[in-house]
Enzyme design. Structure first.
Site, short mmCIF file in Angstrom:
data_model
loop_
_atom_site.label_atom_id
_atom_site.label_comp_id
_atom_site.label_asym_id
_atom_site.label_seq_id
_atom_site.Cartn_x
_atom_site.Cartn_y
_atom_site.Cartn_z
N CYS A 235 -10.70 -3.13 -4.52
CA CYS A 235 -9.69 -4.21 -4.89
C CYS A 235 -10.56 -5.54 -5.24
O CYS A 235 -10.21 -6.25 -6.25
CB CYS A 235 -8.67 -4.54 -3.62
SG CYS A 235 -7.40 -3.38 -3.55
N GLU B 132 -3.04 -4.84 -3.08
CA GLU B 132 -3.57 -5.56 -4.19
C GLU B 132 -3.44 -4.94 -5.52
O GLU B 132 -3.21 -5.49 -6.52
CB GLU B 132 -4.87 -6.24 -3.84
CG GLU B 132 -4.98 -6.79 -2.63
CD GLU B 132 -5.34 -5.71 -1.29
OE1 GLU B 132 -4.72 -4.51 -1.24
OE2 GLU B 132 -6.20 -6.22 -0.61
N CYS C 4 -10.31 -4.74 0.20
CA CYS C 4 -11.54 -3.97 0.29
C CYS C 4 -12.32 -3.86 -0.66
O CYS C 4 -11.94 -4.72 -1.68
CB CYS C 4 -10.82 -2.48 0.26
SG CYS C 4 -10.29 -1.63 -1.32
N ASN D 93 0.75 -1.07 0.14
CA ASN D 93 -0.06 -0.03 0.14
C ASN D 93 0.91 1.13 -0.02
O ASN D 93 2.00 1.41 0.50
CB ASN D 93 -0.83 0.00 1.14
CG ASN D 93 -0.25 -0.17 2.68
OD1 ASN D 93 0.71 -0.80 2.68
ND2 ASN D 93 -0.95 0.39 3.69
N ILE D 94 0.50 2.21 -0.74
CA ILE D 94 1.21 3.33 -0.82
C ILE D 94 0.16 4.57 -0.47
O ILE D 94 -0.83 4.91 -1.45
CB ILE D 94 1.95 3.57 -2.17
CG1 ILE D 94 2.82 2.39 -2.37
CG2 ILE D 94 2.44 4.95 -2.36
CD1 ILE D 94 3.26 2.19 -4.06
#
Ligand code: THU
Length: 126
Positions: free
Chosen positions: A89, A55, A86, A42-43
Protein backbone atom coordinates in the site's frame (compact mmCIF):
# COMPACT_ATOMS: atom_id res chain seq x y z
CA UNK A 1 -12.81 17.79 4.74
CA UNK A 2 -11.20 17.81 8.19
CA UNK A 3 -8.95 15.01 9.42
CA UNK A 4 -11.61 14.08 11.97
CA UNK A 5 -14.30 13.84 9.27
CA UNK A 6 -12.03 11.71 7.10
CA UNK A 7 -11.28 9.34 10.00
CA UNK A 8 -15.03 9.04 10.64
CA UNK A 9 -15.60 8.05 7.01
CA UNK A 10 -12.81 5.47 7.28
CA UNK A 11 -14.45 4.06 10.41
CA UNK A 12 -17.77 3.73 8.57
CA UNK A 13 -16.06 2.04 5.61
CA UNK A 14 -14.34 -0.38 7.99
CA UNK A 15 -17.75 -1.83 8.86
CA UNK A 16 -17.89 -3.30 5.33
CA UNK A 17 -14.59 -5.15 5.74
CA UNK A 18 -14.75 -8.74 4.52
CA UNK A 19 -12.18 -10.41 6.75
CA UNK A 20 -13.41 -13.86 7.80
CA UNK A 21 -9.84 -15.25 7.86
CA UNK A 22 -7.89 -12.67 9.84
CA UNK A 23 -10.91 -11.17 11.65
CA UNK A 24 -8.98 -7.90 11.30
CA UNK A 25 -10.99 -5.00 9.87
CA UNK A 26 -9.40 -2.03 8.12
CA UNK A 27 -11.07 1.08 6.71
CA UNK A 28 -9.71 3.89 4.56
CA UNK A 29 -11.02 7.21 3.29
CA UNK A 30 -9.17 8.99 0.50
CA UNK A 31 -9.66 12.72 -0.13
CA UNK A 32 -9.11 13.85 -3.71
CA UNK A 33 -8.08 17.42 -4.52
CA UNK A 34 -11.56 18.19 -5.92
CA UNK A 35 -13.22 17.53 -2.56
CA UNK A 36 -14.49 14.06 -3.40
CA UNK A 37 -13.83 11.17 -1.01
CA UNK A 38 -13.41 7.49 -1.86
CA UNK A 39 -13.63 4.90 0.87
CA UNK A 40 -12.32 1.34 1.06
CA UNK A 41 -12.14 -1.69 3.29
CA UNK A 42 -10.05 -4.85 3.24
CA UNK A 43 -11.54 -7.68 1.21
CA UNK A 44 -10.03 -11.09 1.92
CA UNK A 45 -10.08 -14.25 -0.15
CA UNK A 46 -9.70 -17.96 0.63
CA UNK A 47 -6.71 -17.75 -1.71
CA UNK A 48 -4.97 -15.36 0.73
CA UNK A 49 -2.81 -13.61 -1.88
CA UNK A 50 -5.96 -12.37 -3.61
CA UNK A 51 -6.78 -10.20 -0.57
CA UNK A 52 -6.84 -6.46 -1.16
CA UNK A 53 -6.13 -3.95 1.58
CA UNK A 54 -8.48 -1.12 2.50
CA UNK A 55 -6.09 1.59 1.27
CA UNK A 56 -5.69 0.04 -2.16
CA UNK A 57 -9.44 -0.54 -2.43
CA UNK A 58 -9.97 3.20 -1.94
CA UNK A 59 -7.17 4.16 -4.32
CA UNK A 60 -8.27 1.84 -7.15
CA UNK A 61 -11.85 3.03 -6.78
CA UNK A 62 -10.74 6.64 -7.15
CA UNK A 63 -8.25 6.09 -9.96
CA UNK A 64 -10.77 3.99 -11.88
CA UNK A 65 -13.16 6.96 -11.67
CA UNK A 66 -10.54 9.20 -13.27
CA UNK A 67 -9.13 10.83 -10.10
CA UNK A 68 -5.37 11.31 -10.03
CA UNK A 69 -4.61 13.92 -7.34
CA UNK A 70 -5.08 13.22 -3.66
CA UNK A 71 -4.58 15.29 -0.52
CA UNK A 72 -4.78 12.72 2.23
CA UNK A 73 -5.92 9.27 3.25
CA UNK A 74 -7.25 8.20 6.65
CA UNK A 75 -6.60 4.65 7.85
CA UNK A 76 -8.29 2.93 10.79
CA UNK A 77 -8.53 -0.65 11.97
CA UNK A 78 -10.27 -2.85 14.50
CA UNK A 79 -7.03 -3.12 16.50
CA UNK A 80 -7.93 -0.16 18.68
CA UNK A 81 -4.59 1.46 17.96
CA UNK A 82 -2.73 3.10 15.07
CA UNK A 83 -2.42 0.77 12.07
CA UNK A 84 0.29 1.71 9.62
CA UNK A 85 -0.10 0.66 5.97
CA UNK A 86 1.65 -2.40 4.57
CA UNK A 87 4.55 -2.10 2.14
CA UNK A 88 2.46 -2.74 -0.98
CA UNK A 89 0.00 0.00 0.00
CA UNK A 90 2.89 2.40 0.70
CA UNK A 91 4.25 1.69 -2.77
CA UNK A 92 0.83 2.32 -4.35
CA UNK A 93 0.52 5.55 -2.35
CA UNK A 94 3.94 6.61 -3.65
CA UNK A 95 2.63 6.20 -7.22
CA UNK A 96 -0.42 8.43 -6.82
CA UNK A 97 0.07 10.60 -3.74
CA UNK A 98 3.72 11.02 -2.79
CA UNK A 99 3.06 14.58 -1.51
CA UNK A 100 -0.05 13.60 0.45
CA UNK A 101 -0.62 12.98 4.14
CA UNK A 102 -1.78 9.89 6.02
CA UNK A 103 -4.14 10.36 8.93
CA UNK A 104 -4.43 7.88 11.81
CA UNK A 105 -5.99 7.69 15.25
CA UNK A 106 -4.01 6.42 18.20
CA UNK A 107 -5.36 4.33 21.07
CA UNK A 108 -6.32 7.47 22.99
CA UNK A 109 -8.35 8.83 20.09
CA UNK A 110 -5.78 11.45 19.12
CA UNK A 111 -5.30 12.24 15.42
CA UNK A 112 -1.81 11.49 14.06
CA UNK A 113 -0.65 12.84 10.71
CA UNK A 114 2.29 11.47 8.73
CA UNK A 115 3.65 12.25 5.28
CA UNK A 116 3.59 9.52 2.62
CA UNK A 117 7.17 10.57 1.84
CA UNK A 118 8.22 9.68 5.39
CA UNK A 119 6.44 6.30 5.30
CA UNK A 120 8.16 5.28 2.06
CA UNK A 121 11.48 7.10 1.66
CA UNK A 122 13.50 6.37 -1.47
CA UNK A 123 10.53 4.61 -3.10
CA UNK A 124 10.90 2.70 -6.34
CA UNK A 125 10.32 4.75 -9.47
CA UNK A 126 10.54 3.52 -13.05
N1 THU B 1 -4.63 -4.92 5.69
C1 THU B 1 -5.10 -3.75 5.17
O1 THU B 1 -6.27 -3.64 4.81
N2 THU B 1 -4.23 -2.71 5.06
C2 THU B 1 -2.91 -2.76 5.41
O2 THU B 1 -2.18 -1.81 5.16
C3 THU B 1 -2.38 -3.94 6.07
C4 THU B 1 -3.27 -5.13 6.12
C5 THU B 1 -5.55 -6.06 5.81
C6 THU B 1 -5.27 -7.20 4.87
C7 THU B 1 -5.89 -8.38 5.61
O3 THU B 1 -7.25 -8.46 5.27
C8 THU B 1 -5.77 -8.00 7.08
O4 THU B 1 -5.50 -6.61 7.11
C9 THU B 1 -4.68 -8.74 7.83
O5 THU B 1 -3.47 -8.67 7.17
Amino acid sequence: MTNEELVKMAEEAMENAYSPYSKFKVGAALAADDGSVYTGCNIENSSFGATICAERTAIVKAVSEGKRKFEKIAIVSSSGDTTYPCGICRQVMSEFMIDAEVVFKDKNGNIIVEKVKDLIPKSFVL
